[in-house]
Design a protein around this motif. Structure first.
Motif, PDB file in Angstrom:
ATOM      1  N   GLN A 185       0.833  -1.203   0.000  1.00  0.00           N
ATOM      2  CA  GLN A 185       0.000   0.000   0.000  1.00  0.00           C
ATOM      3  C   GLN A 185       0.869   1.256   0.000  1.00  0.00           C
ATOM      4  N   ILE A 186       1.940   1.229   0.779  1.00  0.00           N
ATOM      5  CA  ILE A 186       2.861   2.375   0.804  1.00  0.00           C
ATOM      6  C   ILE A 186       3.510   2.539  -0.560  1.00  0.00           C
ATOM      7  N   MET A 187       3.902   1.430  -1.177  1.00  0.00           N
ATOM      8  CA  MET A 187       4.473   1.493  -2.522  1.00  0.00           C
ATOM      9  C   MET A 187       3.465   2.099  -3.494  1.00  0.00           C
ATOM     10  N   ASP A 188       2.200   1.709  -3.371  1.00  0.00           N
ATOM     11  CA  ASP A 188       1.160   2.252  -4.251  1.00  0.00           C
ATOM     12  C   ASP A 188       1.033   3.762  -4.107  1.00  0.00           C
ATOM     13  N   VAL A 189       1.158   4.272  -2.887  1.00  0.00           N
ATOM     14  CA  VAL A 189       1.097   5.718  -2.660  1.00  0.00           C
ATOM     15  C   VAL A 189       2.158   6.420  -3.504  1.00  0.00           C
ATOM     16  N   PHE A 190       3.340   5.806  -3.585  1.00  0.00           N
ATOM     17  CA  PHE A 190       4.445   6.409  -4.337  1.00  0.00           C
ATOM     18  C   PHE A 190       4.516   5.925  -5.781  1.00  0.00           C
ATOM     19  N   GLU A 191       3.507   5.162  -6.193  1.00  0.00           N
ATOM     20  CA  GLU A 191       3.441   4.617  -7.554  1.00  0.00           C
ATOM     21  C   GLU A 191       4.673   3.791  -7.884  1.00  0.00           C
ATOM     22  N   ILE A 192       5.124   3.006  -6.916  1.00  0.00           N
ATOM     23  CA  ILE A 192       6.242   2.083  -7.109  1.00  0.00           C
ATOM     24  C   ILE A 192       5.640   0.731  -7.465  1.00  0.00           C
ATOM     25  N   ALA A 193       5.845   0.296  -8.697  1.00  0.00           N
ATOM     26  CA  ALA A 193       5.205  -0.921  -9.191  1.00  0.00           C
ATOM     27  C   ALA A 193       5.877  -2.194  -8.698  1.00  0.00           C
ATOM     28  N   SER A 194       7.163  -2.119  -8.402  1.00  0.00           N
ATOM     29  CA  SER A 194       7.895  -3.326  -8.031  1.00  0.00           C
ATOM     30  C   SER A 194       8.926  -3.015  -6.956  1.00  0.00           C
ATOM     31  N   SER A 195       9.133  -3.979  -6.100  1.00  0.00           N
ATOM     32  CA  SER A 195      10.175  -3.832  -5.079  1.00  0.00           C
ATOM     33  C   SER A 195      11.512  -4.346  -5.583  1.00  0.00           C
ATOM     34  N   GLY A 196      11.537  -4.802  -6.815  1.00  0.00           N
ATOM     35  CA  GLY A 196      12.776  -5.347  -7.357  1.00  0.00           C
ATOM     36  C   GLY A 196      13.200  -6.632  -6.638  1.00  0.00           C
ATOM     37  N   GLY A 197      12.230  -7.369  -6.132  1.00  0.00           N
ATOM     38  CA  GLY A 197      12.507  -8.612  -5.428  1.00  0.00           C
ATOM     39  C   GLY A 197      12.768  -8.454  -3.940  1.00  0.00           C
ATOM     40  N   ARG A 198      12.832  -7.225  -3.479  1.00  0.00           N
ATOM     41  CA  ARG A 198      13.151  -6.990  -2.062  1.00  0.00           C
ATOM     42  C   ARG A 198      12.129  -7.619  -1.120  1.00  0.00           C
ATOM     43  N   LEU A 199      10.838  -7.403  -1.390  1.00  0.00           N
ATOM     44  CA  LEU A 199       9.820  -7.928  -0.489  1.00  0.00           C
ATOM     45  C   LEU A 199       9.889  -9.450  -0.394  1.00  0.00           C
ATOM     46  N   ASN A 200      10.070 -10.108  -1.527  1.00  0.00           N
ATOM     47  CA  ASN A 200      10.193 -11.573  -1.503  1.00  0.00           C
ATOM     48  C   ASN A 200      11.444 -12.003  -0.749  1.00  0.00           C
ATOM     49  N   GLN A 201      12.529 -11.298  -0.947  1.00  0.00           N
ATOM     50  CA  GLN A 201      13.769 -11.631  -0.247  1.00  0.00           C
ATOM     51  C   GLN A 201      13.590 -11.489   1.266  1.00  0.00           C
ATOM     52  N   TRP A 202      12.975 -10.397   1.686  1.00  0.00           N
ATOM     53  CA  TRP A 202      12.793 -10.160   3.116  1.00  0.00           C
ATOM     54  C   TRP A 202      11.761 -11.103   3.724  1.00  0.00           C
ATOM     55  N   ARG A 203      10.728 -11.444   2.964  1.00  0.00           N
ATOM     56  CA  ARG A 203       9.669 -12.300   3.508  1.00  0.00           C
ATOM     57  C   ARG A 203      10.043 -13.783   3.447  1.00  0.00           C
ATOM     58  N   TYR A 204      10.593 -14.222   2.319  1.00  0.00           N
ATOM     59  CA  TYR A 204      10.812 -15.655   2.106  1.00  0.00           C
ATOM     60  C   TYR A 204      12.284 -16.054   2.065  1.00  0.00           C
ATOM     61  N   GLY A 205      13.170 -15.068   2.009  1.00  0.00           N
ATOM     62  CA  GLY A 205      14.593 -15.383   1.967  1.00  0.00           C
ATOM     63  C   GLY A 205      15.141 -15.605   0.570  1.00  0.00           C
ATOM     64  N   PHE A 206      14.312 -15.410  -0.451  1.00  0.00           N
ATOM     65  CA  PHE A 206      14.784 -15.535  -1.822  1.00  0.00           C
ATOM     66  C   PHE A 206      13.849 -14.769  -2.748  1.00  0.00           C
ATOM     67  N   ASP A 207      14.339 -14.481  -3.941  1.00  0.00           N
ATOM     68  CA  ASP A 207      13.540 -13.811  -4.967  1.00  0.00           C
ATOM     69  C   ASP A 207      13.141 -14.868  -5.985  1.00  0.00           C
TER      70      ASP A 207
END
Length: 120
Positions: free
Chosen positions: A93-115
């Protein structure tokens, strides 16, 4: 640099005021297991939002933005998986506020340990 304009500030302030980690059928989230857990998780997200708002009134660097989100992701990593998952939807939701379409794999890396987009 990511622009921080009045509309974005307003959206972040609205998200800041929202009661978080309550039951949501939209996100298939049952709600935090108890009020203490809910408040702890809410504090993580609210701290990230306040940190983004404090960095600058006009812009924030991508490094600063992702650094703030990473700190919050690490704080969520010690919580139940349901709170972690719901917390990451707040990041989106915060990314949407800034119109950021992708985390570049960061969210998956932080959540699951891999992209999962990277072929091994």
């Amino acid at each position: 640099m990511i622009s921080v304009n009045p509309d974005r500030v307003s959206q972040l302030e609205a998200l800041l005021e929202e009661k978080k980690f309550v039951e949501s059928s939209v996100y298939f989230y049952p709600g935090a297991p108890d009020e203490v857990s809910r408040l702890q998780a809410e504090l993580v997200i609210n701290t990230a939002i306040v940190s983004i708002l404090k960095v600058s009134e006009s812009e924030i660097s991508e490094g600063e933005f992702w650094g703030i989100i990473e700190v919050a992701a690490r704080a969520l990593s010690v919580m139940d998986s349901e709170e972690m998952d719901r917390g990451f939807t707040y990041f989106e939701q915060i990314m949407d506020v800034f119109e950021i379409a992708s985390s570049g794999g960061r969210l998956n890396q932080w959540r699951y340990g891999f992209d999962p987009t990277i072929q091994h």
